[in-house]
Design an enzyme around this catalytic site. Structure first.
Site, short mmCIF file in Angstrom:
data_model
loop_
_atom_site.label_atom_id
_atom_site.label_comp_id
_atom_site.label_asym_id
_atom_site.label_seq_id
_atom_site.Cartn_x
_atom_site.Cartn_y
_atom_site.Cartn_z
N THR A 107 0.86 -1.19 0.00
CA THR A 107 0.00 0.00 0.00
C THR A 107 0.89 1.23 0.00
O THR A 107 1.63 1.47 0.95
CB THR A 107 -0.91 0.00 1.25
OG1 THR A 107 -1.54 -1.27 1.37
CG2 THR A 107 -1.97 1.09 1.15
N LYS A 111 -0.49 -0.99 -4.75
CA LYS A 111 -1.69 -0.14 -4.78
C LYS A 111 -1.28 1.25 -4.34
O LYS A 111 -0.76 1.44 -3.24
CB LYS A 111 -2.75 -0.70 -3.85
CG LYS A 111 -3.85 0.30 -3.54
CD LYS A 111 -4.97 -0.30 -2.77
CE LYS A 111 -5.40 0.64 -1.66
NZ LYS A 111 -6.63 0.17 -1.00
N LYS A 125 -2.14 5.26 -3.65
CA LYS A 125 -3.19 6.23 -3.36
C LYS A 125 -3.11 7.39 -4.34
O LYS A 125 -2.01 7.91 -4.61
CB LYS A 125 -3.03 6.76 -1.92
CG LYS A 125 -3.34 5.71 -0.86
CD LYS A 125 -4.83 5.43 -0.76
CE LYS A 125 -5.13 4.43 0.34
NZ LYS A 125 -6.55 4.05 0.39
N ASN A 128 -10.13 6.81 -3.48
CA ASN A 128 -10.99 7.07 -2.30
C ASN A 128 -12.12 8.06 -2.60
O ASN A 128 -12.43 8.94 -1.79
CB ASN A 128 -10.14 7.53 -1.11
CG ASN A 128 -9.36 6.39 -0.47
OD1 ASN A 128 -8.13 6.33 -0.60
ND2 ASN A 128 -10.04 5.46 0.17
N GLU A 157 -9.58 1.83 -7.65
CA GLU A 157 -10.50 1.65 -6.54
C GLU A 157 -11.25 2.96 -6.30
O GLU A 157 -10.63 4.02 -6.18
CB GLU A 157 -9.64 1.32 -5.31
CG GLU A 157 -10.20 0.30 -4.37
CD GLU A 157 -9.15 -0.09 -3.33
OE1 GLU A 157 -8.16 -0.77 -3.69
OE2 GLU A 157 -9.31 0.27 -2.16
N ASP A 216 -15.12 0.21 -3.08
CA ASP A 216 -14.71 0.04 -1.68
C ASP A 216 -15.68 0.82 -0.80
O ASP A 216 -16.60 0.24 -0.19
CB ASP A 216 -13.26 0.55 -1.54
CG ASP A 216 -12.67 0.29 -0.17
OD1 ASP A 216 -13.37 -0.28 0.69
OD2 ASP A 216 -11.50 0.65 0.08
N LYS A 228 -13.78 -5.28 3.17
CA LYS A 228 -13.16 -4.96 4.45
C LYS A 228 -14.02 -5.52 5.57
O LYS A 228 -15.11 -5.01 5.85
CB LYS A 228 -13.06 -3.43 4.61
CG LYS A 228 -12.03 -2.75 3.71
CD LYS A 228 -12.08 -1.23 3.93
CE LYS A 228 -10.77 -0.56 3.56
NZ LYS A 228 -10.37 -0.77 2.18
#
Ligand SMILES: O=C(O)CCC(=O)c1ccccc1C(=O)O
Ligand SMILES: [Mg+2]
Length: 346
Positions: free
Chosen positions: A123, A148, A150, A181, A205, A229, A252
């Site tokens: 991450t 992955k 961000k 996000n 994502e 997500d 999750k």
């Protein structure tokens, strides 16, 4: 049922398009099921789950119901949608006790085949170009083959430059994913996805807001997949599947109300032709290990977001599921985690 609060500092805060996570507060949940101990972890992440206070209230309520009417009654006081972290704490404690009593590791109790390792993604946070490349290169040196990254906290062009720099640094044999996000508009997402085709990004994502299922459905169809997500914190799994809005579901356990619910969601996703990536919410070792068992219970899981232990400066127990060479070692002891010696005296 006994409840004990904890707080864990992060060594490496995780900055996302939605703010920075720099510590994790939660509760250990101790149960005794017909003489067998079980320990669960409820680590709420406000924005994704209920607040710490609401989690405590829900656990207290469930504890009272358990005392008078048993475990089923305790569960009926909690809902996946309203108090997912509290439900996770209780569910993990009970399945820990039950798998321990059955003398099998939790993933076997869930129905999984014997498996020693689960692939994990590294991450990578939202640093500038150089920092992102350094983190990516280090992850490759550690043995990860899926990264992955961000995105979404800066201009789309800057994120495209970051991913481009990582692709140049790591070569063609590394799987790249991005996680926005929910930060992008539909136009920004389209621009990013178009650029990510040439950079061979496997999926993005949550490019759009959690409630924009139609927007996500419209982004699908190209070589860059769409993973959802945050949408699963807001909508039921069936709603997301019915909207045809995703190629991949990010599962999750802390957000979905427990490892049992997460496994159900992953199996439903697969049944519907989607893949399921199991990840943590940067949890303590017990919840992270629960997520490892969920992933290990699936056949051939993709690289999962389980390499989050090293973000913590301290942890609840010694890591029962360490990462080596980009893979998580699946615990084979009965239950969720080996008896961590924090039951009786606390
Ligand atoms: O999936 C991963 O690689 C690690 C987990 C992660 O990114 C995460 C951790 C806490 C809260 C949100 C997220 C997220 O996936 O958006
Ligand atoms: Mg995500």
């Amino acid at each position: 049922m006994r409840i004990e609060q904890f707080s864990l500092a992060l060594a490496t805060p995780l900055t996302t398009a939605h703010g920075t996570i720099d510590s994790r507060e939660g509760f250990l949940v101790f149960v005794d099921v017909d003489g067998t101990r079980g320990i669960g972890e409820a680590t709420p992440l406000p924005g994704w789950t209920e607040s710490l206070e609401a989690c405590r209230d829900a656990l207290d309520r469930a504890g009272r119901a358990a005392e008078t009417d048993g475990w089923d009654a305790a569960f009926t006081t909690l809902t996946n949608a309203d108090e997912p972290a509290a439900r996770h704490g209780l569910a993990l404690a009970l399945c820990d006790a039950r798998s321990r009593a059955a003398d099998v590791p939790l993933y076997r109790h869930f129905g999984g085949e014997h498996t020693k390792r689960v692939p994990a993604n590294a991450t990578i946070g939202d640093g500038g170009v150089e920092e992102t490349v350094v983190e990516a290169t280090e992850a490759i040196e550690q043995g990860f083959s899926t990264l992955k990254i961000k995105v979404g906290a800066r201009e789309v062009a800057a994120d495209i430059a970051r991913i481009d720099a990582v692709r140049n640094a790591v070569g063609d044999n590394v799987t790249l994913r991005a996680d926005a996000n929910g930060a992008w508009s539909r136009e920004e997402a389209r621009t990013a996805l178009d650029a990510f085709v040439d950079l061979d990004v496997a999926f993005v994502e949550q490019p759009l807001a959690a409630d924009d299922l139609a927007g996500h459905a419209a982004l699908r169809g190209g070589s860059v997949g769409i993973a959802l997500d945050e949408a699963l914190a807001e909508h039921a799994v069936e709603t997301v599947l019915a909207a045809d809005a995703a190629d991949v579901l990010v599962v999750k356990p802390m957000v979905l109300g427990g490892p049992d619910r997460a496994r159900e969601a992953a199996l439903r996703a697969r049944e519907a032709g989607l893949d399921a990536v199991v990840t943590t919410t940067i949890d303590g070792a017990l919840a992270r290990t629960g997520a490892v068992h969920v992933a290990a219970s699936l056949s051939n899981p993709p690289a999962c977001g389980l390499a989050t232990a090293d973000r913590l400066a301290e942890d609840l127990v010694p890591d029962p599921a360490p990462i080596a060479g980009g893979e998580v070692c699946v615990p084979q002891a009965p239950g969720n985690a080996p008896d961590p010696d924090l039951s009786e005296e606390r």
